[in-house]
Design a protein around this motif. Sequence first.
Motif, PDB file in Angstrom:
ATOM      1  N   ALA A   1     -48.978 -76.025  23.748  1.00 46.97           N
ATOM      2  CA  ALA A   1     -48.130 -77.074  23.182  1.00 46.97           C
ATOM      3  C   ALA A   1     -47.884 -78.144  24.238  1.00 46.97           C
ATOM      4  O   ALA A   1     -48.009 -77.905  25.443  1.00 46.97           O
TER       5      ALA A   1
ATOM      6  N   GLY B   1     -43.017 -73.711  23.372  1.00 42.81           N
ATOM      7  CA  GLY B   1     -44.083 -72.750  23.138  1.00 42.81           C
ATOM      8  C   GLY B   1     -44.262 -71.759  24.271  1.00 42.81           C
ATOM      9  O   GLY B   1     -45.373 -71.303  24.527  1.00 42.81           O
TER      10      GLY B   1
ATOM     11  N   VAL C   1     -42.140 -74.841  19.431  1.00 49.24           N
ATOM     12  CA  VAL C   1     -43.112 -75.810  19.926  1.00 49.24           C
ATOM     13  C   VAL C   1     -42.556 -77.220  19.786  1.00 49.24           C
ATOM     14  O   VAL C   1     -42.007 -77.592  18.746  1.00 49.24           O
TER      15      VAL C   1
END
Length: 258
Positions: free
Chosen positions: A146, A150, A206
């Motif tokens: 990401a 993440g 994310v």
Amino acid sequence: MARVRAELAEVGCSVLSGFLRPEAVAELAREGEALAPHAHHRTIHTNPYSSPDDERLPPEHPVRIFMERNNAFVAADRIPTDSHLMRLYQADAFRRFVADCLGEGEIYEYADPLAKLVLNVLRPGAQHPWHYDTNEFIVSTLLQPAEAGGAFQYCPGIRSPESENDDQVSAVLRGLDEEPIRRLDLKSGDLQLFYGRYSLHRVTRVEGERHRITGIFAYAKRPGAIGRVERTQRLFGRVTEAHREAEASRVRADQLRD
């Protein structure tokens, strides 16, 4: 190899940094992006065991703590047999290498037609909350990180075949105990070996505009391993006849909640 085995024995996780060459990572990432639209997306609220709520238990019990899960999986039967990802998974040399890392004489391809090889896709804003794996070990490689967030976090050996360790698990889930939590700063091409059956773990939300894509290679210590019907339905939105047949004759390896 000795380092990998030592880390697995101590904390249930080992990372081989830069295991895949940059050109291989680039090709696998392209495959992952092309396959991402085939991922099964579903937003649900789940506890770490993917089990129903139990109102007989106190509200702070781990079974009663539900979190949003909105990651997605591309199933193995959506991944072309001639793809680089599938060829890596099925390569005898790769499987033997993983077995050596684990200190096993032999491991076998997961017999599950959907879960043997998957792509875990987290879109911007998605997360994979605290959970356990149903198989004892998992092999994975981050294909595309990401832009931010993440992060992979885990609590080494927080439970065992003998104990769910509910009090400490509850404290982690409620954000009251961060001491057991470890964080991995994974990079594209790293190979991760992980004992996720006993280590609570998650991928944080994310951020940014880019998908986080991970290839997950499932093997087993015994041939013929297939995932449970209920969990397969949750992850992929469908099951196969192989899952139904396996469910009828399933013998559990432990008595953990899952």
